[in-house]
Structure formats: structure tokens, C-alpha cells
Design a protein around this motif. Sequence first.
Motif, PDB file in Angstrom:
ATOM      1  N   ALA A 234    -101.355  -4.275 -30.269  1.00  7.57           N
ATOM      2  CA  ALA A 234    -100.916  -3.283 -31.237  1.00  7.57           C
ATOM      3  C   ALA A 234    -100.843  -1.915 -30.560  1.00  7.57           C
ATOM      4  N   ILE A 235     -99.799  -1.160 -30.877  1.00  6.69           N
ATOM      5  CA  ILE A 235     -99.606   0.168 -30.282  1.00  6.69           C
ATOM      6  C   ILE A 235     -99.810   1.225 -31.353  1.00  6.69           C
ATOM      7  N   GLU A 236    -100.678   2.183 -31.075  1.00  8.82           N
ATOM      8  CA  GLU A 236    -100.947   3.299 -31.988  1.00  8.82           C
ATOM      9  C   GLU A 236    -100.519   4.590 -31.305  1.00  8.82           C
ATOM     10  N   THR A 237     -99.631   5.342 -31.941  1.00 10.08           N
ATOM     11  CA  THR A 237     -99.159   6.611 -31.382  1.00 10.08           C
ATOM     12  C   THR A 237     -99.554   7.755 -32.295  1.00 10.08           C
ATOM     13  N   SER A 238     -99.855   8.891 -31.703  1.00  9.37           N
ATOM     14  CA  SER A 238    -100.222  10.082 -32.465  1.00  9.37           C
ATOM     15  C   SER A 238     -99.915  11.309 -31.619  1.00  9.37           C
ATOM     16  N   GLY A 239     -99.805  12.459 -32.300  1.00  4.02           N
ATOM     17  CA  GLY A 239     -99.555  13.697 -31.572  1.00  4.02           C
ATOM     18  C   GLY A 239     -98.419  14.480 -32.179  1.00  4.02           C
ATOM     19  N   ASP A 240     -98.430  15.778 -31.938  1.00  3.89           N
ATOM     20  CA  ASP A 240     -97.383  16.665 -32.423  1.00  3.89           C
ATOM     21  C   ASP A 240     -96.367  16.904 -31.312  1.00  3.89           C
ATOM     22  N   ILE A 241     -95.488  17.855 -31.534  1.00  4.36           N
ATOM     23  CA  ILE A 241     -94.501  18.216 -30.520  1.00  4.36           C
ATOM     24  C   ILE A 241     -95.216  18.686 -29.259  1.00  4.36           C
ATOM     25  N   THR A 242     -94.861  18.097 -28.143  1.00  2.16           N
ATOM     26  CA  THR A 242     -95.503  18.412 -26.856  1.00  2.16           C
ATOM     27  C   THR A 242     -94.406  18.738 -25.858  1.00  2.16           C
ATOM     28  N   ALA A 243     -94.196  20.019 -25.633  1.00  8.57           N
ATOM     29  CA  ALA A 243     -93.051  20.471 -24.840  1.00  8.57           C
ATOM     30  C   ALA A 243     -93.407  20.621 -23.373  1.00  8.57           C
ATOM     31  N   VAL A 244     -92.499  20.138 -22.532  1.00  7.12           N
ATOM     32  CA  VAL A 244     -92.587  20.342 -21.085  1.00  7.12           C
ATOM     33  C   VAL A 244     -91.182  20.606 -20.574  1.00  7.12           C
ATOM     34  N   ARG A 245     -91.092  21.015 -19.315  1.00  4.78           N
ATOM     35  CA  ARG A 245     -89.796  21.186 -18.667  1.00  4.78           C
ATOM     36  C   ARG A 245     -89.714  20.229 -17.481  1.00  4.78           C
ATOM     37  N   GLY A 246     -88.654  19.428 -17.472  1.00  9.13           N
ATOM     38  CA  GLY A 246     -88.515  18.468 -16.386  1.00  9.13           C
ATOM     39  C   GLY A 246     -87.335  17.552 -16.630  1.00  9.13           C
ATOM     40  N   SER A 247     -87.332  16.444 -15.907  1.00 10.02           N
ATOM     41  CA  SER A 247     -86.273  15.447 -16.033  1.00 10.02           C
ATOM     42  C   SER A 247     -86.618  14.486 -17.166  1.00 10.02           C
ATOM     43  N   ARG A 248     -85.753  14.412 -18.164  1.00 12.07           N
ATOM     44  CA  ARG A 248     -86.017  13.517 -19.289  1.00 12.07           C
ATOM     45  C   ARG A 248     -86.070  12.064 -18.827  1.00 12.07           C
ATOM     46  N   ALA A 249     -85.167  11.681 -17.915  1.00 13.56           N
ATOM     47  CA  ALA A 249     -85.132  10.294 -17.438  1.00 13.56           C
ATOM     48  C   ALA A 249     -86.419   9.937 -16.696  1.00 13.56           C
ATOM     49  N   LEU A 250     -86.880  10.842 -15.823  1.00 13.59           N
ATOM     50  CA  LEU A 250     -88.094  10.549 -15.069  1.00 13.59           C
ATOM     51  C   LEU A 250     -89.322  10.541 -15.970  1.00 13.59           C
ATOM     52  N   LEU A 251     -89.402  11.483 -16.901  1.00 14.65           N
ATOM     53  CA  LEU A 251     -90.556  11.519 -17.802  1.00 14.65           C
ATOM     54  C   LEU A 251     -90.559  10.318 -18.749  1.00 14.65           C
ATOM     55  N   LEU A 252     -89.375   9.855 -19.133  1.00 11.25           N
ATOM     56  CA  LEU A 252     -89.317   8.620 -19.935  1.00 11.25           C
ATOM     57  C   LEU A 252     -89.782   7.435 -19.105  1.00 11.25           C
ATOM     58  N   GLN A 253     -89.391   7.391 -17.833  1.00 13.46           N
ATOM     59  CA  GLN A 253     -89.864   6.331 -16.952  1.00 13.46           C
ATOM     60  C   GLN A 253     -91.381   6.395 -16.800  1.00 13.46           C
ATOM     61  N   LEU A 254     -91.919   7.593 -16.668  1.00  8.10           N
ATOM     62  CA  LEU A 254     -93.378   7.774 -16.577  1.00  8.10           C
ATOM     63  C   LEU A 254     -94.065   7.206 -17.812  1.00  8.10           C
ATOM     64  N   THR A 255     -93.566   7.580 -18.991  1.00 11.34           N
ATOM     65  CA  THR A 255     -94.170   7.114 -20.241  1.00 11.34           C
ATOM     66  C   THR A 255     -94.043   5.605 -20.385  1.00 11.34           C
ATOM     67  N   THR A 256     -92.875   5.076 -20.041  1.00 14.26           N
ATOM     68  CA  THR A 256     -92.651   3.639 -20.155  1.00 14.26           C
ATOM     69  C   THR A 256     -93.557   2.864 -19.207  1.00 14.26           C
ATOM     70  N   ASN A 257     -93.712   3.349 -17.989  1.00 13.83           N
ATOM     71  CA  ASN A 257     -94.585   2.674 -17.024  1.00 13.83           C
ATOM     72  C   ASN A 257     -96.025   2.633 -17.515  1.00 13.83           C
ATOM     73  N   LEU A 258     -96.504   3.763 -18.043  1.00 13.97           N
ATOM     74  CA  LEU A 258     -97.880   3.803 -18.556  1.00 13.97           C
ATOM     75  C   LEU A 258     -98.070   2.827 -19.710  1.00 13.97           C
TER      76      LEU A 258
END
Length: 365
Positions: A234-258
Motif C-alpha cells: 500500500a502506498i500512502e502519500t502526503s505533503g503540500d506544494i513543495t517547490a524546487v528548481r531543476g529538471s522535471r524529467a530527472l526529478l520524476l526519475q528520482l521520485t520513481t526510482n525511490l
Amino acid sequence: MIRKPGMSVRLKLTLSYAGFLMLAGTLLLGAVGLFLLNYQDRALEVMPVVMAPSGRDLIKDFLPDAAVVMLLLLIFGLLGGWVLAGRMLAPLTRITAATRRVSTGSLTHRIELEGRDDEFRELADSFDAMLARLDAHVAEQRRFAANASHELRTPLAITQSLLEVARNDPDRDSSELDERLRVVNARAIELTEALLLLSRADQRSFTREPVDLSLLAEEATETLLPLAEKHGVAIETSGDITAVRGSRALLLQLTTNLLHNAIVHNLPEGGIVRVRTTASTTSSTLTVENTGEDVDPQQVWTFTEPFQRGTERVRRDHAGVGLGLAIVKSIAQAHDGALSLAPGAAGGLCVTVRLPGGSMSFGDG
């Protein structure tokens, strides 16, 4: 660059010391001469002229002694300056010798300059720290090259074996061979793409734009939900808007890998993955925590090494190519962030990625 030969720093310092000493001696002797002349003028006021020495006689008697004193000062200044310059530049000599050893390819040598803190010690300590980081980086690259060669050779060797078996047994069912070749080829493509992604992150060859980590966490969750259901997680997600500056593709890959790593390395049944994003005035944080077996704290640091899959190098279903956390670490560093891993309180692993905070205006990007 070719430079004309010049004086050494030690010789320059020696001449400087001697020159300043000669200047000080000249001023001192000049002051003494003026004092004598002034004293002679006052002596004429209280004694007969025939008994008082003339100014010319005083200068005549004073100059030979002054010349001897100046000669002694010159010799003393040159010898003393040479010794003092040598003592002061001794640390620089050790630093120079160390750089020459490094230029030959030896990264294990350290200066380890003793003594109290000063500019030379600070330079030596900085040089030692640089060598340590460079040595560790080179060792890591060598391990990576060796592991990459091994991982790339494995599917090629399997493919060669399958083709040889098929050639020696023409009556073998081709559909089974095709399926096995498809699996091996998919693994080789997956590994190659992971290596290219890792290289892209290391080179920082991407454009920075505003990105919301919370939206990336939701997107990665939707993508990996079928895999989570297959593993009973089961996956539980939580959190508000969390802004960063960077590559959306790479950060999505980071999140997906984790998230992928947390799903695969979990309890056989009833596992949980918690994804949380938080933001502060200076940083944004993505935390992925899963349930699972107890993790040895001494082994946690090895998980970010390329091609390390937990404590064993065994490929399981959906286990990936062993570059998941290595890619996460590389992407985080490319975004001026940091990756930290810690064993979970009740088993499993807690992974935190901390990135510099970005603008809250996302626009169309």
C-alpha cells in the motif's frame, strides 16, 4: 606555458630582507651622523675652536666605521635572510613535492603538514582534502567501470549461449528462444538507458525550471500502482506544494526510482510505502519510507553504490539493474541537494532527498 627563467622565491625573499636591513642601517647611520654634526655645533659654543673637532674631521673618522657596519649588515642580511626564507618556505617545498607526485598518478600521498595553523597549513590541509576526494572519486569510477562492464557482459553472454544452443539444436522450439532473447535484450536496453541517465545527471546537462515535488510524487505513485498491487504493498502519500528548481524529467526519475525501490524491497505481504514532501523557507524535502526486514546500519551506505542490490547481487523480479539509488544520488547532487539513508524504526529503509527551495510560480513548465 613556457616561461623565462627567473629568480627563486627564496632568493627574492633573501634580497628583500637584506635590502630592508641595508635601508634601516643607512637610516640609522645617517641619524647618528646628524647627531654627531649637531653635537659638534653645540661643542663649539662651549669650548675654544682649536680644541673642538671640525665637521669634516668627524665625517672623515665616521665614514670608514659606517662602511664596515654597512658591510656587516649586508652579509648578515643575506645569510640571515637566506636561512629565514628557507625555513619559511619549507612547507611550500613539501607541497610542491606532493603535487609532483600527484602529477605522476599517485593519489594516495598526503602532505600532513604539522605545526600550528597558518596560510601554509591551510593550503596543505585543503590540498590533502582535495586529494582524498579525488582518490575516492577515482576509486568509485574504477568500481563503476568494472561493474558496468560485468553487467553489460552478462546479457551478451546469455544471448550468445542461447544462440549457440539454438544453432546446435535446430528442432528446438523457437518461441521459447525468442521470449528469452526478448527478456535478455530488454535487460540490456534497461541497463544502457540507466547508464545514459546517470551520465546525464553527472554532467548537469539540463535546463532548470520550477517543479512541484508533491505532483511528481503523485505521478510516480499512479505509474507504479499496478506494481505495488502485485506485491501487496500500500502506498500512502502526503505533503503540500513543495517547490524546487531543476529538471522535471530527472526529478520524476528520482521520485520513481525511490518509490520503485521501496515497493520491490518490502514485506512479502502487507507492506507499506509512505511518501512525504515538506517545504521550508530554504529547502524542500522528499521522504520515502517503507516497511521490510531490518537493515544493517553498516550496510546502508553501500546501497547508493552502482549495481548494489541490498546485501546481495542477485537479480529478482523487477529488481532493476542496481542503479536505482545511484541515479537518485547523482540527480540529487546535480540539483545541489543531498541524499541520506537510514534504517527504519520498525524495519525497512527511510530515504530522504533534500533540495534547495525554489520559486512558487510554476507557470506552464
